[in-house]
Write an enzyme that holds these catalytic residues in place. Structure first.
Site, PDB file in Angstrom:
ATOM      1  N   MET A  79       0.751  -1.263  -0.016  1.00 65.91           N
ATOM      2  CA  MET A  79      -0.093  -0.013  -0.038  1.00 65.91           C
ATOM      3  C   MET A  79       0.945   1.251  -0.140  1.00 65.91           C
ATOM      4  SD  MET A  79      -3.039  -1.200   2.826  1.00 65.91           S
ATOM      5  CE  MET A  79      -3.993   0.243   2.479  1.00 65.91           C
ATOM      6  N   HIS A  80       0.195   2.140  -0.256  1.00 67.88           N
ATOM      7  CA  HIS A  80       0.825   3.782  -0.021  1.00 67.88           C
ATOM      8  C   HIS A  80       1.909   4.364  -0.992  1.00 67.88           C
ATOM      9  CE1 HIS A  80      -1.248   2.822   3.832  1.00 67.88           C
ATOM     10  NE2 HIS A  80      -0.227   2.004   4.338  1.00 67.88           N
ATOM     11  N   ASP A 235      -2.721  -4.862   0.801  1.00 74.07           N
ATOM     12  CA  ASP A 235      -2.389  -6.525   0.889  1.00 74.07           C
ATOM     13  C   ASP A 235      -2.990  -7.143   2.207  1.00 74.07           C
ATOM     14  OD1 ASP A 235      -1.294  -4.419   2.810  1.00 74.07           O
ATOM     15  OD2 ASP A 235       0.879  -4.952   1.989  1.00 74.07           O
TER      16      ASP A 235
END
Length: 484
Positions: A79-80, A235
């Site tokens: 992520m991110h 995830d």
């Protein structure tokens, strides 16, 4: 057949699942991380594509007929990350990853604006996407001025496969740009960080059909020209889908390098001051809360290196079951802590050492310290409105019976140990592909795995462990005041 692609930090996993949800085969390909400066962490999106190609090609060589029967593809991913594209869809610079901390000042600036916590329901952490773009605007203005689209890592894979700019709720919730309650981009938060709605991909639910596979790729892999591309998931949400953690009261604990306590919720329940993540889940009208500790099995591996033994050897030297808490307390803050303290500077320690403190006692103390930190997460999730009944335990640490019983005693919750099987993020992605193809209700398909063992709390030890936990809780403010 349904294909799940999991884009991790160190590699890609491609998993093929049949329509009875049995895994037919899986393959992996590795990726490296570039660290050009201290605190930086980057990857070239071209390496993601190459790794996907490699893993799918391996699948095709081992399972050509099964791969040819693929009806839908979906994703999970780290992520991110900030992947910046220009107006032609070309990558402008290496993707800035989740564990890149260069934008800590920009994160603090955004987090000081009350709108971010109010609308996104979360602290703006340095690893999140929004502060990365503020950093790029300040430090690489010539690149920032060309940014036409910002994609999360797995969404770049979706772009490669479909030619469309798509993201989904669970992953996008970690950007600091989403109105998490209403499951949409927040133009207010985008504007506060110098961005516009036009620079965002289209938002879908993770279980939705979001696009179609490009004919060129379908031809290359021997697939039909009507393969669906699903929305996918971040995830941890994908792992939850793989384990069937989709209803209020269901939770899983991942005892890996870091520790994650994930609870599904039937509503948006933020509590940002406790560093709990409150994100959308990957299926409609569902959210989740998540607490993170930064050193779980990492803490035991650190201690194992000091002793010259392996973590498995240290575990084997312990009794079959804990007889009560250790006389030494360990604080597992080896690289700071996330939930509930959000403190990057705090460090770990042993408290209560004496001449009788031996290797076995300190091994137990390390395991208990990690379990106490997970209990901190549980308390934070409960304070934020989560209902956590039983907890599915996965990850490398779940191989230790002693550790699982210690956790059950400290959390005062029953832990469920699944039978061997592949039900991680790639499996969750394959399940999301199936949902996108069948347009079925999540409840009908997302069952939980077969449970091999139930680890119940030992009622005779609960008071002792509760006292030990309260002692552990008292230590953080004490060492915080020392400014070590």
């Amino acid at each position: 057949m349904y294909l799940g692609l999991d884009l991790g930090t160190s590699g890609v996993k491609a998993l093929l699942m049949d329509d009875s949800q049995q895994v037919v085969g899986s393959e992996t390909a590795s990726i490296t991380v570039s660290r050009p400066h201290p605190g930086w962490s980057e990857q070239d999106p071209a390496d993601w594509i190459a790794a996907c190609e490699e893993a799918i090609t391996k699948l095709k060589s081992h399972h050509p007929e099964e791969l040819a029967a693929t009806r839908a593809i979906s994703f999970s991913g780290q992520m991110h990350g900030a992947t910046l594209l220009d107006a032609e869809g070309e990558v402008l610079r290496p993707s800035i990853l989740w564990n890149d901390t260069r934008s800590y000042k920009e994160a603090a600036e955004l987090d000081a604006m009350p709108e971010f916590r109010q609308v996104s329901g979360n602290i703006v952490f340095p690893g999140f996407t929004a502060p990365k773009l503020v950093w790029v605007a300040k430090n690489e203005p010539e690149i920032f001025n060309k940014v036409a689209k910002v994609l999360l890592p797995k969404d770049y894979i979706a772009y490669w496969l479909s030619g469309e700019y798509i993201s989904e709720m669970s992953d996008a919730a970690g950007t600091s740009w989403v109105d998490v309650k209403n499951r949409c981009w927040s133009e207010e938060l985008l504007s506060l960080s110098g961005m516009t709605l036009d620079q965002m991909p289209r938002l879908v639910e993770g279980s939705e059909a979001a696009g179609r596979l490009r004919n060129e790729l379908a031809s290359r892999w021997g697939l039909s020209n009507d393969v669906i591309i699903g929305g996918g998931a971040g995830d941890n949400a994908a792992s939850a889908i793989g384990m069937g953690v989709i209803d209020e009261g269901q939770a899983f604990l991942s005892l890996g390098t870091s520790g994650v306590l994930f609870a599904a919720t039937n509503g948006f329940k933020p509590l940002p001051e406790s560093a709990v993540h409150a994100f959308c889940h990957a299926i409609p009208n569902t959210w989740h809360q998540m607490g993170v500790i930064l050193s779980a099995t990492d803490a035991l591996n650190w201690y194992a290196r000091l002793t010259g033994k392996s973590a498995i050897e240290l575990d084997a030297a312990l009794e079959a079951e804990p007889k009560g808490p250790a006389s030494v307390t360990f604080l597992p803050y080896l690289s700071g802590e996330r939930t509930p303290h959000n403190d990057a500077q705090v460090r770990g320690m042993f408290i209560g050492l004496d001449h009788s403190s031996d290797q076995k006692l300190l091994t137990q103390a390390v395991m208990e310290g990690v379990a106490f930190a997970i209990r901190d997460n549980l308390e934070a999730l409960i304070a934020a409105g989560s209902c956590v009944n039983e907890i599915i335990a996965v990850g490398g640490g779940s191989g230790s019976t002693f550790w699982l019983q210690t956790l059950a005693n400290i959390l005062n919750r029953t832990l469920l140990l699944p039978s061997d099987g592949d039900f991680g993020a790639a499996y969750g992605a394959a399940r999301l592909a199936m949902l996108a193809h069948r347009k079925a209700s999540p409840e009908s398909l997302l069952t939980q795995p077969k449970i091999e063992a139930r680890i119940e709390p030992d009622a005779t030890l609960l008071n002792q462990y509760e006292a030990a936990y309260q002692r552990y809780r008292s230590l953080y403010p004490a060492i915080k005041s020392l400014n070590l």
